[in-house]
Design a protein around this motif. Structure first.
Motif, PDB file in Angstrom:
ATOM      1  N   THR A   5       0.842  -1.186   0.000  1.00  0.00           N
ATOM      2  CA  THR A   5       0.000   0.000   0.000  1.00  0.00           C
ATOM      3  C   THR A   5       0.875   1.233   0.000  1.00  0.00           C
ATOM      4  OG1 THR A   5      -1.638  -1.187   1.298  1.00  0.00           O
ATOM      5  CG2 THR A   5      -1.846   1.208   1.212  1.00  0.00           C
ATOM      6  N   ALA A 371      -5.501  -0.720  -6.998  1.00  0.00           N
ATOM      7  CA  ALA A 371      -6.654  -0.108  -6.336  1.00  0.00           C
ATOM      8  C   ALA A 371      -6.360   1.352  -6.028  1.00  0.00           C
ATOM      9  CB  ALA A 371      -7.001  -0.872  -5.066  1.00  0.00           C
ATOM     10  N   GLU A 373      -7.452   4.327  -4.379  1.00  0.00           N
ATOM     11  CA  GLU A 373      -8.398   4.605  -3.299  1.00  0.00           C
ATOM     12  C   GLU A 373      -8.163   5.975  -2.659  1.00  0.00           C
ATOM     13  OE1 GLU A 373      -9.134  -0.034  -1.937  1.00  0.00           O
ATOM     14  OE2 GLU A 373      -7.576   1.112  -0.899  1.00  0.00           O
ATOM     15  N   SER A 387     -12.007  -1.016   1.830  1.00  0.00           N
ATOM     16  CA  SER A 387     -10.772  -1.090   1.054  1.00  0.00           C
ATOM     17  C   SER A 387     -10.630  -2.458   0.404  1.00  0.00           C
ATOM     18  CB  SER A 387      -9.565  -0.830   1.956  1.00  0.00           C
ATOM     19  OG  SER A 387      -9.328  -1.939   2.804  1.00  0.00           O
ATOM     20  N   LYS A 389      -7.936  -4.160   0.423  1.00  0.00           N
ATOM     21  CA  LYS A 389      -7.182  -5.015   1.331  1.00  0.00           C
ATOM     22  C   LYS A 389      -8.110  -5.709   2.325  1.00  0.00           C
ATOM     23  CE  LYS A 389      -3.716  -5.297   4.890  1.00  0.00           C
ATOM     24  NZ  LYS A 389      -2.636  -4.696   5.660  1.00  0.00           N
ATOM     25  N   SER A 406      -2.289  -0.899  -3.625  1.00  0.00           N
ATOM     26  CA  SER A 406      -3.308   0.122  -3.397  1.00  0.00           C
ATOM     27  C   SER A 406      -2.658   1.472  -3.163  1.00  0.00           C
ATOM     28  CB  SER A 406      -4.211  -0.256  -2.219  1.00  0.00           C
ATOM     29  OG  SER A 406      -3.471  -0.400  -1.032  1.00  0.00           O
TER      30      SER A 406
END
Length: 416
Positions: A5, A371, A373, A387, A389, A406
């Motif tokens: 992430t 992703a 986000e 999320s 995850k 992400s």
């Protein structure tokens, strides 16, 4: 489980920086994109840099170089620093001569514009850069900037006095005030000697001083020194705690990469992913244009899939299946799926059920999920953000090897 992430801006220590790109801009006739080799009768060469600003600067720089060439042609050599130091020195030299700006003894036929000696030209540069487009900085905002420049210069020909720039998420530029705590902590961390000044307690609140002291202990050499390539470990641990509170699952700080904005992280991942011109990435339509721009730059292929407006802009897995099948039939290699959640520009928030559908599809087809986000803090109307995850973790051990990158950004949570 390989989940990484990227939280951009490192909480308080870096600001969001949009990915820049080169794009052709309006130019006067006879002036190249990067520079021109200007000769006056073979007597001298003047470089004319024009990646300097807008249309007015193109013309100004060209005129300065031409004036310098004319001076040299008349055997008035004001020294090499004349050109290098810019317009003031050039025009100072002209004022010292016995010629006015309009009385040059100069044969226009002797002047030659050539590009042959230049390495970096539009024709010889990476053509992927020439072809790429980044719509948030396209013709509309470029024109808007020119209009605002005219207004600032006193023009009254428009029925308004100000241009409101909404082409990028930039809330402070349209009047949002910065949150004081963040600025206070930044000020103290950038100037750590203030922490030992007895006057600081009267100027800064106690919580900002405490936070700045804590951060400063982890910044060897201060904010101006290089950190670990993934970012300061103490800050990555803070980001990990944020993710754990959000998802209720452990987050390894070694899987966190702090970058200079989410766009930088996206570029890093796509650069590592695209291996040859047959590699393809599925991107939602409509989309944030960084994906199409970067894929053009990297000589990859974009496979657009339509969001389902009838289902509040949900992601239709059937669209993904169709695009993957078509791509493979054409000899392409789909490698990843971009999922923008909450959607940009549509604003929709995907349900956990929809995310699960996407996850099963990507695992079955061997696709990496990117992703995006960054708008997760901007959710309204009672809708819950989940999320990728968290959704993947709740699918159980069968998804421990799921590939996910992400992206998040402090700039989009109204932090600025």
């Amino acid at each position: 489980m390989r989940i990484s992430t990227s939280i951009s801006a490192a909480l308080l220590l870096a600001s969001f920086v949009e990915t820049g790109c080169f794009a052709p801009m309006p130019q006067p006739s006879g002036v190249g994109l990067f520079s021109r080799h200007l000769r006056a009768g073979g007597a001298m060469s003047v470089n004319c840099p024009i990646l300097f600003g807008g249309r007015a600067n193109y013309l100004e720089e060209g005129q300065i170089s031409l004036a310098a060439a004319r001076c040299r042609h008349r055997q008035r050599d004001f020294g090499p620093q004349m050109v290098a130091s810019g317009s003031r020195q050039v025009f100072a030299g002209l004022e010292d001569s016995d010629d006015s700006d309009d009385n040059f003894d100069f044969d226009e036929d002797e002047m030659e514009l050539t590009d042959d000696s230049k390495v970096l030209q539009v024709e010889t540069m990476n053509q992927a850069v020439v072809k790429m487009q980044y719509a948030v900085r396209g013709q509309v905002p470029t024109t808007a900037e020119l209009i605002q420049t005219e207004i600032n210069a006193g023009s009254t020909k428009y029925p308004f006095e100000q241009v409101l720039f909404c082409n990028i998420g930039n809330p402070h530029s349209v009047g949002q005030k910065p949150i004081t705590f963040y600025r206070q902590v930044l000020a103290l961390v950038d100037c750590p000697w203030l922490l030992d000044d007895e006057r600081t307690a009267a100027l800064f609140p106690a919580d900002a001083i405490l936070r700045a002291r804590e951060l400063s202990t982890h910044l060897t050499g201060g904010t101006g020194s290089y950190s670990h390539s993934q970012g300061v470990l103490a800050i990555r641990k803070t980001v990990s705690r944020f993710i754990e509170l959000r998802d209720s699952y452990y987050c390894d700080p070694n899987n966190i990469f702090l970058t200079n904005g989410a766009s930088t992280a996206i570029q890093m991942v796509l650069t590592a992913l695209i291996n040859n011109p047959r590699d393809a990435v599925l991107v939602p339509l409509p989309q944030y244009p960084i994906y199409s721009a970067l894929l053009s730059l990297l000589n990859g292929r974009m496979l657009g899939y339509e969001m389902d407006e009838s289902r509040d802009w949900a992601l239709d897995v059937a669209q993904l299946e169709e695009q993957v099948a078509i791509a493979r039939a054409e000899g392409l290699t789909p490698r990843a799926v971009v999922v923008i959640n909450p959607g940009n520009p549509v604003g929709a928030v995907l349900s956990q059920e929809n995310i699960n559908e996407i996850a099963h599809f990507c695992k079955r087809e061997g696709l990496l999920v990117l992703a995006d986000e960054v708008y997760q803090e901007n959710v309204y109307g009672g809708v819950q953000f989940v999320s990728f995850k968290k959704a993947i973790r709740e699918l159980g051990s069968d998804f421990d090897d799921f590939e996910l990158a992400s992206f998040h950004s402090t700039s989009k949570g109204l932090t600025g």
